[in-house]
Design a protein around this motif. Sequence first.
Motif, PDB file in Angstrom:
ATOM      1  N   ASP A 151     -41.092  -0.096  -0.633  1.00  0.00           N
ATOM      2  CA  ASP A 151     -42.879  -1.612  -0.820  1.00  0.00           C
ATOM      3  C   ASP A 151     -41.500  -2.828  -0.437  1.00  0.00           C
ATOM      4  O   ASP A 151     -40.564  -3.233  -0.397  1.00  0.00           O
ATOM      5  CB  ASP A 151     -42.957  -2.215  -2.574  1.00  0.00           C
ATOM      6  CG  ASP A 151     -43.235  -3.292  -2.716  1.00  0.00           C
ATOM      7  OD1 ASP A 151     -44.058  -4.283  -1.593  1.00  0.00           O
ATOM      8  OD2 ASP A 151     -43.494  -3.802  -3.951  1.00  0.00           O
ATOM      9  N   LYS A 186     -55.281  -2.745  -2.637  1.00  0.00           N
ATOM     10  CA  LYS A 186     -54.536  -1.909  -0.971  1.00  0.00           C
ATOM     11  C   LYS A 186     -53.506  -2.397  -1.337  1.00  0.00           C
ATOM     12  O   LYS A 186     -53.618  -3.929  -1.226  1.00  0.00           O
ATOM     13  CB  LYS A 186     -55.798  -2.174   0.125  1.00  0.00           C
ATOM     14  CG  LYS A 186     -56.855  -1.602   0.121  1.00  0.00           C
ATOM     15  CD  LYS A 186     -56.282   0.235   0.132  1.00  0.00           C
ATOM     16  CE  LYS A 186     -58.003   1.372   0.293  1.00  0.00           C
ATOM     17  NZ  LYS A 186     -57.699   2.579   0.130  1.00  0.00           N
ATOM     18  N   SER A 197     -52.979   0.621  -5.087  1.00  0.00           N
ATOM     19  CA  SER A 197     -53.711   1.240  -4.330  1.00  0.00           C
ATOM     20  C   SER A 197     -52.293   2.025  -3.178  1.00  0.00           C
ATOM     21  O   SER A 197     -52.267   1.364  -2.157  1.00  0.00           O
ATOM     22  CB  SER A 197     -54.728   1.507  -3.204  1.00  0.00           C
ATOM     23  OG  SER A 197     -55.409   2.731  -2.840  1.00  0.00           O
ATOM     24  N   LEU A 198     -51.274   3.280  -3.451  1.00  0.00           N
ATOM     25  CA  LEU A 198     -50.471   3.174  -2.546  1.00  0.00           C
ATOM     26  C   LEU A 198     -50.972   4.203  -1.785  1.00  0.00           C
ATOM     27  O   LEU A 198     -51.555   5.116  -1.415  1.00  0.00           O
ATOM     28  CB  LEU A 198     -49.277   4.420  -3.887  1.00  0.00           C
ATOM     29  CG  LEU A 198     -48.714   3.826  -5.193  1.00  0.00           C
ATOM     30  CD1 LEU A 198     -48.042   5.390  -5.728  1.00  0.00           C
ATOM     31  CD2 LEU A 198     -48.684   2.604  -4.481  1.00  0.00           C
ATOM     32  N   ASN A 199     -49.585   4.230  -0.656  1.00  0.00           N
ATOM     33  CA  ASN A 199     -50.072   5.228   0.620  1.00  0.00           C
ATOM     34  C   ASN A 199     -49.200   6.205   0.008  1.00  0.00           C
ATOM     35  O   ASN A 199     -48.023   6.577   0.369  1.00  0.00           O
ATOM     36  CB  ASN A 199     -49.512   4.220   1.579  1.00  0.00           C
ATOM     37  CG  ASN A 199     -49.280   4.759   2.952  1.00  0.00           C
ATOM     38  OD1 ASN A 199     -50.477   5.946   3.813  1.00  0.00           O
ATOM     39  ND2 ASN A 199     -48.525   4.244   4.255  1.00  0.00           N
ATOM     40  N   LEU A 200     -50.010   7.167  -0.349  1.00  0.00           N
ATOM     41  CA  LEU A 200     -49.215   8.859  -0.384  1.00  0.00           C
ATOM     42  C   LEU A 200     -48.948   9.362   0.550  1.00  0.00           C
ATOM     43  O   LEU A 200     -49.512  10.018   1.750  1.00  0.00           O
ATOM     44  CB  LEU A 200     -50.215   9.287  -0.916  1.00  0.00           C
ATOM     45  CG  LEU A 200     -50.904   8.801  -2.439  1.00  0.00           C
ATOM     46  CD1 LEU A 200     -51.929   9.341  -2.973  1.00  0.00           C
ATOM     47  CD2 LEU A 200     -49.534   8.557  -3.891  1.00  0.00           C
ATOM     48  N   LYS A 201     -47.567  10.225   0.827  1.00  0.00           N
ATOM     49  CA  LYS A 201     -46.535  10.625   1.460  1.00  0.00           C
ATOM     50  C   LYS A 201     -46.483  12.223   1.098  1.00  0.00           C
ATOM     51  O   LYS A 201     -44.976  12.214   0.365  1.00  0.00           O
ATOM     52  CB  LYS A 201     -46.020  10.219   2.224  1.00  0.00           C
ATOM     53  CG  LYS A 201     -46.309   8.591   2.752  1.00  0.00           C
ATOM     54  CD  LYS A 201     -45.477   8.215   3.547  1.00  0.00           C
ATOM     55  CE  LYS A 201     -45.337   6.964   4.928  1.00  0.00           C
ATOM     56  NZ  LYS A 201     -46.369   7.614   5.899  1.00  0.00           N
ATOM     57  N   THR A 228     -49.587  -2.402   1.183  1.00  0.00           N
ATOM     58  CA  THR A 228     -48.394  -1.309   1.819  1.00  0.00           C
ATOM     59  C   THR A 228     -47.603  -0.791   1.311  1.00  0.00           C
ATOM     60  O   THR A 228     -46.012  -1.233   1.360  1.00  0.00           O
ATOM     61  CB  THR A 228     -48.578  -2.102   2.977  1.00  0.00           C
ATOM     62  OG1 THR A 228     -47.237  -3.470   1.961  1.00  0.00           O
ATOM     63  CG2 THR A 228     -50.001  -2.849   3.704  1.00  0.00           C
ATOM     64  N   TYR A 265     -44.152   8.403  -1.850  1.00  0.00           N
ATOM     65  CA  TYR A 265     -43.178   9.976  -0.860  1.00  0.00           C
ATOM     66  C   TYR A 265     -43.432  10.269  -2.449  1.00  0.00           C
ATOM     67  O   TYR A 265     -42.127  10.260  -3.468  1.00  0.00           O
ATOM     68  CB  TYR A 265     -41.851  10.058  -0.349  1.00  0.00           C
ATOM     69  CG  TYR A 265     -41.909   9.175   0.966  1.00  0.00           C
ATOM     70  CD1 TYR A 265     -41.823  10.045   1.952  1.00  0.00           C
ATOM     71  CD2 TYR A 265     -41.666   7.975   1.117  1.00  0.00           C
ATOM     72  CE1 TYR A 265     -42.333   9.259   3.031  1.00  0.00           C
ATOM     73  CE2 TYR A 265     -41.862   7.463   2.430  1.00  0.00           C
ATOM     74  CZ  TYR A 265     -41.758   7.508   3.043  1.00  0.00           C
ATOM     75  OH  TYR A 265     -42.018   7.188   4.373  1.00  0.00           O
ATOM     76  N   LYS A 267     -56.313  10.534  -4.580  1.00  0.00           N
ATOM     77  CA  LYS A 267     -56.113   9.284  -3.665  1.00  0.00           C
ATOM     78  C   LYS A 267     -55.969   8.132  -4.672  1.00  0.00           C
ATOM     79  O   LYS A 267     -57.399   8.119  -5.146  1.00  0.00           O
ATOM     80  CB  LYS A 267     -57.141   8.925  -3.043  1.00  0.00           C
ATOM     81  CG  LYS A 267     -57.614   9.970  -1.622  1.00  0.00           C
ATOM     82  CD  LYS A 267     -59.113   9.717  -0.493  1.00  0.00           C
ATOM     83  CE  LYS A 267     -58.390  10.992   0.427  1.00  0.00           C
ATOM     84  NZ  LYS A 267     -59.783  10.526   1.126  1.00  0.00           N
ATOM     85  N   ASP A 287     -45.625   2.347   0.285  1.00  0.00           N
ATOM     86  CA  ASP A 287     -45.431   3.891   0.671  1.00  0.00           C
ATOM     87  C   ASP A 287     -44.689   4.762  -0.505  1.00  0.00           C
ATOM     88  O   ASP A 287     -43.253   4.138  -0.756  1.00  0.00           O
ATOM     89  CB  ASP A 287     -45.093   4.130   1.384  1.00  0.00           C
ATOM     90  CG  ASP A 287     -45.380   3.244   3.537  1.00  0.00           C
ATOM     91  OD1 ASP A 287     -46.013   3.646   3.212  1.00  0.00           O
ATOM     92  OD2 ASP A 287     -44.285   3.131   4.362  1.00  0.00           O
TER      93      ASP A 287
END
Length: 244
Positions: A111, A52, A79-83, A54, A58, A243, A56
């Motif tokens: 990042d 995990k 595990s990227l924070n997908l937007k 942090t 896009y 995901k 982001d």
Amino acid sequence: MGVSNKATTKEEQWKTAVPLEWRVKLLSVDFSQRSDVLCPTRPSAPPPKYVKMTIDFYYFLPSPFCRSVLLTARALGLSLNLKETNVWEGEQNKPEFVALNPQHSVPTLVDGDVTLWESRAICTYLASRYSKDDSLYPQDPKVRARIDALLYFDMGTLWPRFRNTISASPTQESLDQFHEALGWLDGFLGRGRFAAGTDHVTVADHVLVANVASFEAAGRLPGTGQKRKHGDALPFQQPVSRKF
């Protein structure tokens, strides 16, 4: 920075140039379920344990540039924070996104205090910072130079020649030039098991296979040669979800 109504970004130009039926066709391809597009793993390696982060990201899944970054992230177990950012609906022109990336293009990665766009730069950054070894982007100057050469070839020759065929009635000259570039790609792929002449996957493979999948989806591959030579070289395994 104000947002112009003119088609100033690559994504807006793509939307203007690509016939509606092609956009519908590309959107209908469920790239998230394509094991030959988003699932590179090594034959003897267990599935990556995702970490995990942090970070982001896009992205817009029909874009091969975004998918190449997802390939690299998956190979690294990130595990990227997908937007999701639908550029065909103009979501990249929202003021908050333009403030983040003045070029208002995807992919864009944040990042910490590092904000990057341009997919090839993102792939090499992730590999350099988060890989447990240097296999994806080796430190060896000769191998790295071959990888960089392929990334520049993809950016400066292969993709532009494909882009020039995107119209309802492409010229024969544009098709011939694109097929010429595909022939060069076949020649590069003949140097070894993987694109850069290595015995393992590198970021060059992530970038090239994502683009070839788009060529195939758009009906621009003259045959199965390029897809077979490159796709089969990657030991793709496991279904993939959106995901990461």
